[in-house]
Design a protein around this motif. Structure first.
Motif, PDB file in Angstrom:
ATOM      1  N   LYS A  16       0.861  -1.200   0.000  1.00 61.43           N
ATOM      2  CA  LYS A  16       0.000   0.000   0.000  1.00 61.43           C
ATOM      3  C   LYS A  16       0.886   1.234   0.000  1.00 61.43           C
ATOM      4  CE  LYS A  16      -4.024   2.077   1.540  1.00 61.43           C
ATOM      5  NZ  LYS A  16      -5.127   2.197   0.704  1.00 61.43           N
ATOM      6  N   ARG A  17       0.788   2.020  -1.046  1.00 65.66           N
ATOM      7  CA  ARG A  17       1.634   3.204  -1.218  1.00 65.66           C
ATOM      8  C   ARG A  17       1.527   4.143  -0.015  1.00 65.66           C
ATOM      9  NH1 ARG A  17       1.003   6.089  -6.758  1.00 65.66           N
ATOM     10  NH2 ARG A  17       1.388   3.929  -7.252  1.00 65.66           N
ATOM     11  N   GLY A  18       2.676   4.572   0.490  1.00 73.40           N
ATOM     12  CA  GLY A  18       2.721   5.530   1.592  1.00 73.40           C
ATOM     13  C   GLY A  18       2.685   4.915   2.974  1.00 73.40           C
ATOM     14  N   LYS A  19       2.436   3.628   3.085  1.00 77.45           N
ATOM     15  CA  LYS A  19       2.380   2.972   4.394  1.00 77.45           C
ATOM     16  C   LYS A  19       3.793   2.706   4.907  1.00 77.45           C
ATOM     17  CE  LYS A  19      -1.964   2.439   5.317  1.00 77.45           C
ATOM     18  NZ  LYS A  19      -2.555   2.961   6.518  1.00 77.45           N
ATOM     19  N   ARG A  20       3.921   2.668   6.229  1.00 72.57           N
ATOM     20  CA  ARG A  20       5.207   2.377   6.850  1.00 72.57           C
ATOM     21  C   ARG A  20       5.099   1.094   7.660  1.00 72.57           C
ATOM     22  NH1 ARG A  20       7.076   7.708   9.777  1.00 72.57           N
ATOM     23  NH2 ARG A  20       8.560   6.184  10.503  1.00 72.57           N
ATOM     24  N   GLY A  21       6.227   0.448   7.911  1.00 72.87           N
ATOM     25  CA  GLY A  21       6.258  -0.766   8.692  1.00 72.87           C
ATOM     26  C   GLY A  21       6.474  -1.990   7.821  1.00 72.87           C
ATOM     27  N   ARG A  22       6.321  -3.153   8.434  1.00 75.56           N
ATOM     28  CA  ARG A  22       6.562  -4.401   7.725  1.00 75.56           C
ATOM     29  C   ARG A  22       5.439  -5.392   7.996  1.00 75.56           C
ATOM     30  NH1 ARG A  22      11.087  -5.037   5.222  1.00 75.56           N
ATOM     31  NH2 ARG A  22      12.832  -3.693   5.614  1.00 75.56           N
ATOM     32  N   LEU A  23       5.175  -6.221   7.004  1.00 78.98           N
ATOM     33  CA  LEU A  23       4.216  -7.318   7.136  1.00 78.98           C
ATOM     34  C   LEU A  23       5.011  -8.605   7.293  1.00 78.98           C
ATOM     35  CD1 LEU A  23       1.936  -6.181   4.226  1.00 78.98           C
ATOM     36  CD2 LEU A  23       1.397  -6.040   6.649  1.00 78.98           C
ATOM     37  N   ASP A  24       4.495  -9.533   8.084  1.00 82.38           N
ATOM     38  CA  ASP A  24       5.236 -10.772   8.333  1.00 82.38           C
ATOM     39  C   ASP A  24       5.311 -11.659   7.095  1.00 82.38           C
ATOM     40  OD1 ASP A  24       5.965 -10.262  11.027  1.00 82.38           O
ATOM     41  OD2 ASP A  24       3.912 -10.682  11.612  1.00 82.38           O
ATOM     42  N   VAL A  25       4.194 -11.884   6.438  1.00 80.21           N
ATOM     43  CA  VAL A  25       4.173 -12.749   5.244  1.00 80.21           C
ATOM     44  C   VAL A  25       3.196 -12.151   4.228  1.00 80.21           C
ATOM     45  CG1 VAL A  25       3.717 -15.063   4.337  1.00 80.21           C
ATOM     46  CG2 VAL A  25       4.607 -14.803   6.662  1.00 80.21           C
ATOM     47  N   VAL A  26       3.619 -12.081   2.972  1.00 82.90           N
ATOM     48  CA  VAL A  26       2.747 -11.617   1.888  1.00 82.90           C
ATOM     49  C   VAL A  26       2.833 -12.636   0.758  1.00 82.90           C
ATOM     50  CG1 VAL A  26       2.227  -9.786   0.236  1.00 82.90           C
ATOM     51  CG2 VAL A  26       3.192  -9.209   2.466  1.00 82.90           C
ATOM     52  N   VAL A  27       1.662 -13.049   0.249  1.00 75.79           N
ATOM     53  CA  VAL A  27       1.599 -13.948  -0.905  1.00 75.79           C
ATOM     54  C   VAL A  27       1.029 -13.146  -2.063  1.00 75.79           C
ATOM     55  CG1 VAL A  27       0.616 -16.079  -1.843  1.00 75.79           C
ATOM     56  CG2 VAL A  27       1.243 -15.951   0.581  1.00 75.79           C
ATOM     57  N   TYR A  28       1.744 -13.160  -3.189  1.00 76.83           N
ATOM     58  CA  TYR A  28       1.357 -12.384  -4.361  1.00 76.83           C
ATOM     59  C   TYR A  28       0.721 -13.275  -5.414  1.00 76.83           C
ATOM     60  CZ  TYR A  28       4.102  -8.565  -2.454  1.00 76.83           C
ATOM     61  OH  TYR A  28       4.587  -7.578  -1.655  1.00 76.83           O
ATOM     62  N   ARG A  29      -0.171 -12.662  -6.214  1.00 73.54           N
ATOM     63  CA  ARG A  29      -0.871 -13.368  -7.280  1.00 73.54           C
ATOM     64  C   ARG A  29       0.075 -13.769  -8.410  1.00 73.54           C
ATOM     65  NH1 ARG A  29      -6.081 -13.361  -7.995  1.00 73.54           N
ATOM     66  NH2 ARG A  29      -6.348 -11.478  -6.772  1.00 73.54           N
ATOM     67  N   GLY A  30       0.974 -12.868  -8.813  1.00 73.77           N
ATOM     68  CA  GLY A  30       1.858 -13.144  -9.945  1.00 73.77           C
ATOM     69  C   GLY A  30       3.316 -12.942  -9.595  1.00 73.77           C
ATOM     70  N   ASP A  31       4.177 -13.289 -10.526  1.00 68.29           N
ATOM     71  CA  ASP A  31       5.612 -13.179 -10.316  1.00 68.29           C
ATOM     72  C   ASP A  31       6.077 -11.723 -10.212  1.00 68.29           C
ATOM     73  OD1 ASP A  31       5.861 -15.926 -10.344  1.00 68.29           O
ATOM     74  OD2 ASP A  31       6.307 -16.020 -12.482  1.00 68.29           O
ATOM     75  N   GLU A  32       5.268 -10.776 -10.704  1.00 66.54           N
ATOM     76  CA  GLU A  32       5.644  -9.367 -10.658  1.00 66.54           C
ATOM     77  C   GLU A  32       5.552  -8.788  -9.243  1.00 66.54           C
ATOM     78  OE1 GLU A  32       2.709 -10.239 -12.451  1.00 66.54           O
ATOM     79  OE2 GLU A  32       3.937 -10.956 -14.098  1.00 66.54           O
ATOM     80  N   LYS A  33       4.894  -9.509  -8.338  1.00 65.40           N
ATOM     81  CA  LYS A  33       4.696  -9.086  -6.947  1.00 65.40           C
ATOM     82  C   LYS A  33       4.004  -7.730  -6.870  1.00 65.40           C
ATOM     83  CE  LYS A  33       8.252 -11.845  -4.804  1.00 65.40           C
ATOM     84  NZ  LYS A  33       9.357 -11.876  -3.874  1.00 65.40           N
ATOM     85  N   LYS A  34       2.923  -7.591  -7.646  1.00 66.13           N
ATOM     86  CA  LYS A  34       2.142  -6.357  -7.633  1.00 66.13           C
ATOM     87  C   LYS A  34       0.841  -6.513  -6.859  1.00 66.13           C
ATOM     88  CE  LYS A  34       3.877  -4.388 -11.894  1.00 66.13           C
ATOM     89  NZ  LYS A  34       3.557  -3.848 -13.206  1.00 66.13           N
ATOM     90  N   ASP A  35       0.176  -7.645  -6.982  1.00 64.95           N
ATOM     91  CA  ASP A  35      -1.128  -7.857  -6.350  1.00 64.95           C
ATOM     92  C   ASP A  35      -1.012  -8.855  -5.209  1.00 64.95           C
ATOM     93  OD1 ASP A  35      -2.503  -6.207  -8.212  1.00 64.95           O
ATOM     94  OD2 ASP A  35      -2.523  -7.856  -9.643  1.00 64.95           O
TER      95      ASP A  35
END
Length: 50
Positions: A16-35
């Protein structure tokens, strides 16, 4: 799910643009790691989250 689509300790600015901090785990829809399709935030039992 290819392991390359899973990120650990991902910057929230990548999700999310402008957010600060870190997320523990993120799973993305595609290899581009956009969604992000799944976000996991882990807390110790003694940490209040509400």
């Amino acid at each position: 799910m290819p392991i390359e689509r899973i990120s650990v300790e991902e910057s929230m600015a990548h999700v999310k643009r402008g957010k600060r901090g870190r997320l523990d785990v993120v799973v993305y829809r595609g290899d581009e790691k956009k969604d992000a399709v799944l976000v996991i935030e882990c807390k110790a039992l003694e940490v209040a989250y509400l």
